[in-house]
Scaffold this motif. Structure first.
Motif, PDB file in Angstrom:
ATOM      1  N   ARG A  72       7.750   3.963 -10.682  1.00 34.09           N
ATOM      2  CA  ARG A  72       6.437   4.538 -10.986  1.00 34.09           C
ATOM      3  C   ARG A  72       6.137   5.560  -9.899  1.00 34.09           C
ATOM      4  O   ARG A  72       6.037   5.216  -8.718  1.00 34.09           O
ATOM      5  N   MET A  73       6.029   6.826 -10.296  1.00 38.33           N
ATOM      6  CA  MET A  73       5.852   7.904  -9.339  1.00 38.33           C
ATOM      7  C   MET A  73       4.365   8.240  -9.181  1.00 38.33           C
ATOM      8  O   MET A  73       3.611   8.248 -10.159  1.00 38.33           O
ATOM      9  N   VAL A  74       3.966   8.493  -7.931  1.00 36.56           N
ATOM     10  CA  VAL A  74       2.572   8.849  -7.639  1.00 36.56           C
ATOM     11  C   VAL A  74       2.553   9.997  -6.641  1.00 36.56           C
ATOM     12  O   VAL A  74       3.503  10.181  -5.865  1.00 36.56           O
ATOM     13  N   PRO A  75       1.471  10.787  -6.614  1.00 33.19           N
ATOM     14  CA  PRO A  75       1.348  11.831  -5.591  1.00 33.19           C
ATOM     15  C   PRO A  75       1.093  11.196  -4.223  1.00 33.19           C
ATOM     16  O   PRO A  75       0.277  10.284  -4.090  1.00 33.19           O
ATOM     17  N   PHE A  76       1.813  11.682  -3.218  1.00 33.10           N
ATOM     18  CA  PHE A  76       1.615  11.191  -1.848  1.00 33.10           C
ATOM     19  C   PHE A  76       2.020  12.287  -0.872  1.00 33.10           C
ATOM     20  O   PHE A  76       3.166  12.742  -0.898  1.00 33.10           O
ATOM     21  N   GLU A  86       5.855  13.875  -5.032  1.00 36.07           N
ATOM     22  CA  GLU A  86       5.916  12.799  -6.018  1.00 36.07           C
ATOM     23  C   GLU A  86       6.822  11.726  -5.437  1.00 36.07           C
ATOM     24  O   GLU A  86       8.014  11.963  -5.199  1.00 36.07           O
ATOM     25  N   MET A  87       6.253  10.551  -5.200  1.00 36.30           N
ATOM     26  CA  MET A  87       6.981   9.485  -4.517  1.00 36.30           C
ATOM     27  C   MET A  87       6.930   8.193  -5.323  1.00 36.30           C
ATOM     28  O   MET A  87       5.969   7.947  -6.066  1.00 36.30           O
ATOM     29  N   PRO A  88       7.937   7.328  -5.170  1.00 37.28           N
ATOM     30  CA  PRO A  88       7.941   6.048  -5.898  1.00 37.28           C
ATOM     31  C   PRO A  88       7.022   5.038  -5.216  1.00 37.28           C
ATOM     32  O   PRO A  88       7.211   4.702  -4.046  1.00 37.28           O
ATOM     33  N   VAL A  89       6.019   4.540  -5.941  1.00 32.93           N
ATOM     34  CA  VAL A  89       5.146   3.515  -5.356  1.00 32.93           C
ATOM     35  C   VAL A  89       5.764   2.132  -5.562  1.00 32.93           C
ATOM     36  O   VAL A  89       5.619   1.248  -4.720  1.00 32.93           O
TER      37      VAL A  89
END
Length: 373
Positions: free
Chosen positions: A21-25, A29-32
């Motif tokens: 699940r990728m999220v902005p960080f 775009e990083m895997p949470v």
């Protein structure tokens, strides 16, 4: 915001393949987390070995014979006498004694190798270029290198299959290591409280090395969610949350990060931004202090919650909080007035109109297991 506006690490397609699940960080775009979920990823890292993509962090080289002396003028740390093959935790401070960022500095022999936080890397680069210009060459490696972290009690045996010499390294050692024909920078360090390694790899080779590590049965991919819960259990600060430009190292309970040589009675006393205030606080104490907090009820206390005394007066706030999977209980860190910072002091967090009793405790919340030989 459209996903194409965020940067992608060299492992982006691998994360998608693994079901992340990728999220902005920090602009990426990083895997949470992956399908296993944050809780199981956390426990797997504590029991086996987890592989983290931390390529969003900023990697920088400083070249030139004057690099150590020049960098030392920006941090309250002994860089001049940092041995070749060793790494040290450091802090960029401002003129008020606040913390601009925390970073790792390694002496690679012919250069210094720095790793700075993702959200701060552009400002850190500008800071270095402004103050070190003419004294050494500042070379950013933001696009050319990836960074992996292999963490957990089985990390040494896993990485040792690819490069046996890494098993003899001790905590905070740094070396050039050939992994699968690729020249990498490897340090025995990490951000989980576990034994492990951080591996800097040419970006073009990152997927090949990552896939080789993930092919080993002990290793699973781990996302940012478990990285955060692991570091919180280990009592480690997150920049922008547990410390920032308005908090000093003494207030942040990071006095240990001020090298002996740079203290008031040291051989190279001061000489870094904010030294007067920081060294005065080291002797006299600070008005506030970062502490560990254990809620006495099974109610997670999150960042931003106000901390009050028994009379309901605000005495501080929570900076990091949640549930500790290894601890099996909620936990938090935050700042309180110095008068309330003693161990076993009872304070209260305001959570949705309810007062949650908490006890001031020593950190880390779970034992750190760095390998010191």
């Amino acid at each position: 915001m459209a996903s194409e506006q965020f940067q992608k690490t060299p492992l982006y397609s691998l994360h998608l393949e693994l079901g992340a699940r990728m999220v902005p960080f920090a602009g990426y775009e990083m895997p949470v987390h992956y399908p296993l979920g944050v809780l199981k990823e956390h426990l797997h890292t504590r029991g086996h070995a987890g592989l983290f993509d931390v390529s969003h962090m900023g990697q920088i080289k400083l070249h030139g014979s004057g690099a150590a002396k020049a960098l030392e003028a920006l941090v309250p740390v002994d860089i001049v006498d940092l041995p070749v093959g060793m790494q040290r935790y450091a802090l960029f401070t401002n003129n008020d004694g606040g913390i601009l960022d925390d970073l790792m500095v390694a002496n690679a022999g012919d250069h210094l190798f720095l790793v700075v936080n993702a959200a701060c890397k552009d400002q850190d680069l500008a800071h270095l270029q402004k103050h070190l210009s003419g004294q050494c060459e500042v070379e950013p490696l933001f696009e050319s290198r990836a960074l992996l972290a292999l963490q957990g009690p089985l990390a040494a045996s896993v990485l040792g299959r690819l490069a046996p010499q890494v098993e003899a390294m001790t905590f905070m050692q740094f070396a050039n290591v050939n992994l699968l024909g690729v020249e990498c920078y490897v340090s025995r360090s990490g951000y989980t409280g576990e034994d492990g390694y951080e591996i800097s790899i040419p970006a073009k080779d990152a997927q090949m090395v990552a896939r080789s590590l993930l092919a080993m049965p002990e290793v699973l991919p781990i996302g940012l969610g478990a990285r955060d819960s692991l570091r919180l259990e280990a009592g480690l600060c997150l920049y922008g949350h547990d410390m920032d430009k308005n908090t000093t190292p003494i207030e942040a309970s990071l006095a240990w990060a001020i090298s002996k040589a740079r203290r008031a009675d040291g051989l190279r006393c001061g000489g870094f931004p904010g030294a007067k205030r920081i060294l005065a606080q080291q002797v006299e104490g600070a008005p506030i202090k970062r502490v560990g907090l254990l809620p006495k009820e099974r109610i997670p206390v999150r960042e931003g919650a106000l901390i009050v005394d028994g009379e309901g007066e605000v005495i501080g706030h929570v900076t990091s909080g949640g549930f500790g999977p290894s601890l099996g209980a909620p936990l938090a860190m935050g700042y309180v007035q110095n008068a309330f910072s003693a161990l076993e002091t009872e304070v209260f967090a305001q959570v949705r109109g309810k007062l949650v009793p908490m006890i001031v405790v020593r950190t880390p919340f779970v034992p750190q297991r760095y390998y010191r030989g």
